[in-house]
Design a protein around this motif. Structure first.
Motif, PDB file in Angstrom:
ATOM      1  N   LEU A   1       0.274  -1.142  -0.180  1.00 29.53           N
ATOM      2  CA  LEU A   1       0.095   0.053  -0.434  1.00 29.53           C
ATOM      3  C   LEU A   1       1.192   1.070   0.088  1.00 29.53           C
TER       4      LEU A   1
ATOM      5  N   ILE B   1      -3.167   6.686  -2.162  1.00 32.17           N
ATOM      6  CA  ILE B   1      -3.012   5.816  -0.915  1.00 32.17           C
ATOM      7  C   ILE B   1      -4.151   4.531  -1.887  1.00 32.17           C
ATOM      8  N   GLU B   2      -2.984   3.820  -2.894  1.00 36.72           N
ATOM      9  CA  GLU B   2      -3.071   2.684  -3.313  1.00 36.72           C
ATOM     10  C   GLU B   2      -2.372   1.933  -3.563  1.00 36.72           C
ATOM     11  N   ASN B   3      -3.026   0.526  -3.600  1.00 39.49           N
ATOM     12  CA  ASN B   3      -2.329  -0.253  -3.723  1.00 39.49           C
ATOM     13  C   ASN B   3      -1.061  -0.920  -4.732  1.00 39.49           C
TER      14      ASN B   3
HETATM   15  C1  NAG Z   1      -5.190  -3.217  -1.606  1.00 41.53           C
HETATM   16  O1  NAG Z   1      -4.949  -4.141  -1.125  1.00 41.53           O
HETATM   17  C2  NAG Z   1      -5.466  -5.361   0.280  1.00 41.53           C
HETATM   18  C3  NAG Z   1      -5.711  -6.419  -0.519  1.00 41.53           C
HETATM   19  O2  NAG Z   1      -5.852  -7.077  -1.495  1.00 41.53           O
HETATM   20  C4  NAG Z   1      -6.991  -4.599  -0.034  1.00 41.53           C
HETATM   21  O3  NAG Z   1      -7.645  -5.411   1.208  1.00 41.53           O
HETATM   22  C5  NAG Z   1      -7.146  -3.078  -0.283  1.00 41.53           C
HETATM   23  O4  NAG Z   1      -8.654  -2.802   0.285  1.00 41.53           O
HETATM   24  C6  NAG Z   1      -6.653  -2.133  -1.145  1.00 41.53           C
HETATM   25  N1  NAG Z   1      -6.636  -1.009  -0.962  1.00 41.53           N
HETATM   26  C7  NAG Z   1      -6.625  -0.300  -1.507  1.00 41.53           C
HETATM   27  C8  NAG Z   1      -6.291   1.356  -1.383  1.00 41.53           C
HETATM   28  O5  NAG Z   1      -6.972  -0.217  -2.732  1.00 41.53           O
END
Ligand code: NAG
Ligand code: NAG
Ligand code: NAG
Ligand code: NAG
Ligand code: NAG
Ligand code: NAG
Ligand code: ZN
Length: 513
Positions: free
Chosen positions: A101, A238-240
């Motif tokens: 993240l 904020i992002e994966n």
């Molecule tokens: C990031 O990935 C996690 C696990 O897959 C997920 O639970 C979460 O919601 C994601 N966060 C965002 C901000 O996309």
């Protein structure tokens, strides 16, 4: 510039390798690693060249940093792999992808008409609020500290005792529309993280940090009965994002008995991170290159972790995905995170618990003793640093894997006693540029950098020859501890590296507290 430098260097090494080519693969024609010669092969020139190239990896990009998933970080991965390619007959390597993240925030805070210059905590959500400030009791570490009036208002909280993230979450649970945390020591909070959400106590609210002076001034007015309206604005990404550890393994040596060495490949957003942790990854990379001239009895693995600065995310991912069998094969993990601090000390991770009363799994004490003896043989003093898991060795300790390493200090101030042992300046941070724009090539102390890299070479020579000086791994201990890893993720993420343990956690201006 990074790339062309790499190409030139690759050509030189390739020529050298041709002369030795007969020995590659099973390496029958290479001598067994010789500690003295391996140490002698570590030169300031080679470290210096790589440090300049790493600085370019950051400075050739618009952001001028190497924060994970950035262009500068991708350049860093290319830099590491470029050098591993020069010894490709000796190592196999892979990128280990994982999702982490990412967070990047900016914002503003004003109160009673005065504009402040806050820091915005990592993982603070976006939002803007205009509402009265309400003082939170104690240190805001338990729900009872939040009065009912916090609802729909901005919580004003002192730093300390528990992590920033808990305060933000408790403020959220109490219905606050924002939180402002003021320092518990003079000056501003230098930066910090709430740690990746979610957390059970509540949802984060937009959260800013201000100086002690700013906070106490507001507090006095509020305690005097004045109502002060605050305006807090936060904008966050904020992002994966996918990022990568790099794992390189010797082709030779007993694959069931492995020495692992690691450092982190990412920097913070503020700067290029050439001491933190350019120094550590260059130290292990240079040792890896020089080791390729020798045969080893044991396997050696060099790991370049990503997203350490966001909470040890790469090393945690790696350790969490080790099978029990793979875990047991790791006889020792050695961590190198900041080994060239400008106002350095030679601090050994306190594996035997003699200084901080937290010892590592069996084998950690022996690793500390190895480094203590090595520095003593060079006529150099050492001190100890808290073994509480505030860098990438933490997940290894939690998984029952013995660990050790050397560290030259971050934001804490050097003492008079340390000046007597190591020289430098008392009352000044070990690294005045810690997590700042100035952590670039000119920030490095090459005396410490060369010495510590020779220490890495000595440790590699020692343990790649034999693990006889270490106790056998204890499978029971590993399993018992490994369960703990998953039980308390937030507890683990509070960790930040520092030298002296203080129970006043608020004094550690690093990551999460
Ligand atoms: C990031 O990935 C996690 C696990 O897959 C997920 O639970 C979460 O919601 C994601 N966060 C965002 C901000 O996309
Ligand atoms: C806020 O704190 C900083 C650092 O202590 C100080 O320099 C500044 O004057 C303060 N600002 C106000 C408005 O009090
Ligand atoms: C403060 O932050 C808010 C939210 O990000 C933004 O809308 C506003 O323009 C900012 N104000 C100033 C003065 O920068
Ligand atoms: C060291 O830690 C142990 C276990 O946590 C504790 O029982 C002991 O009192 C501590 N010793 C000192 C000297 O702090
Ligand atoms: C390195 O950082 C220092 C201190 O911030 C700065 O003065 C210098 O210009 C930086 N070096 C480069 C090449 O940008
Ligand atoms: C292995 O670890 C377990 C759990 O910590 C402990 O009870 C046991 O005595 C250890 N065995 C050896 C041989 O050290
Ligand atoms: Zn670091």
């Amino acid at each position: 510039m990074v790339r062309s430098a790499l190409v030139l260097f690759a050509a030189t090494v390739a020529a050298t390798n041709l002369e030795r080519q007969a020995g590659y693969g099973t390496t029958p024609n290479k001598p067994l690693v010789d500690s003295k010669k391996l140490q002698e092969s570590i030169t300031e020139d080679a470290l210096s060249q790589k440090a300049e190239e790493l600085e370019q990896a950051a400075y050739s990009t618009a952001q001028r940093n190497r924060v994970f998933s950035s262009e500068g970080h991708l350049n860093t991965l290319d830099f590491i792999e470029g050098y591993l390619d020069t010894v490709s007959d000796y190592y196999t390597y892979r990128r280990q992808p994982f999702e982490a993240l990412y967070s990047q925030s900016s914002g503003n805070f004003s109160a009673g008409g005065t504009t402040y210059t806050p820091i915005i905590f990592e993982y603070s959500p976006s939002g803007s609020a205009t509402a009265p400030l309400v003082v939170v009791a104690n240190e805001g570490c338990s729900a009872e500290d939040y009065p009912a009036e916090v609802a729909d208002n901005i919580a004003l909280i002192i730093r300390g005792t528990c992590e920033f993230g808990l305060k933000s979450a408790l403020a959220g649970a109490a219905g606050a529309v924002g939180a402002v945390i003021y320092n518990n020591a003079p000056g501003y909070i230098s930066g910090g993280t709430l740690s990746p959400p979610p957390r059970p106590e509540g949802e984060y609210v937009p959260t800013a940090g201000i100086s002690q002076e700013n906070g106490t001034a507001l507090l006095e007015r509020l305690n005097g009965g004045e109502e002060i309206e605050g305006m807090l604005g936060v904008e966050s990404i904020i992002e994966n994002r996918t990022t990568y550890n790099i794992i390189a393994d010797t082709k030779g040596g007993d694959p069931n008995n492995i020495l692992v060495l690691g450092g982190h490949s990412d920097s913070v957003y503020a700067g290029p991170g050439i001491n933190d942790d350019g120094s550590g990854i260059i130290g292990i990379l240079e040792t890896a290159i020089q080791l390729a001239a020798y045969t080893t009895n044991q396997a050696v693995r060099f790991a370049f972790w990503s997203a350490e600065e966001f909470g040890l995310l790469g090393s945690e991912y790696y350790v969490a995905n080790l099978s029990p069998e793979e875990n047991q094969k790791i006889r020792l993990y050695l961590n190198f995170d900041m080994i060239a601090s400008p106002n350095f000390v030679y601090a050994l991770y306190d594996g035997d618990g003699s200084a901080f009363n937290i010892s590592g799994p069996p084998g950690s004490a022996e690793a500390e003793e190895f480094f203590a003896n090595w520095f003593k043989e060079q006529g150099l003093a050492t001190t100890e640093t808290d073994f509480d898991g505030r860098s990438d060795y933490g997940p290894f300790l939690d998984a029952g894997i013995p660990a050790g390493g050397v560290f030259t200090g971050a934001e804490e101030l050097k003492t008079e006693e340390e000046v007597a042992l190591f020289g430098g300046e008392a009352g000044v941070a070990y690294d005045i540029n810690y997590h700042q724009a100035g952590d670039n090539y000119t920030n490095l102390n090459f005396e410490a950098f060369v010495t510590n890299t020779k220490a890495i070479a000595a440790a590699v020579a020692e343990y790649s020859t034999s693990f006889d000086s270490l106790p056998p791994r204890n499978a029971t201990a590993a399993r018992v501890k490994a369960r703990g890893v998953h039980a308390h993720p937030h507890e683990k993420r509070q960790r930040a590296k520092h030298i002296r343990h203080t129970h006043d956690c608020g004094k550690t201006p690093k990551v999460a507290i």
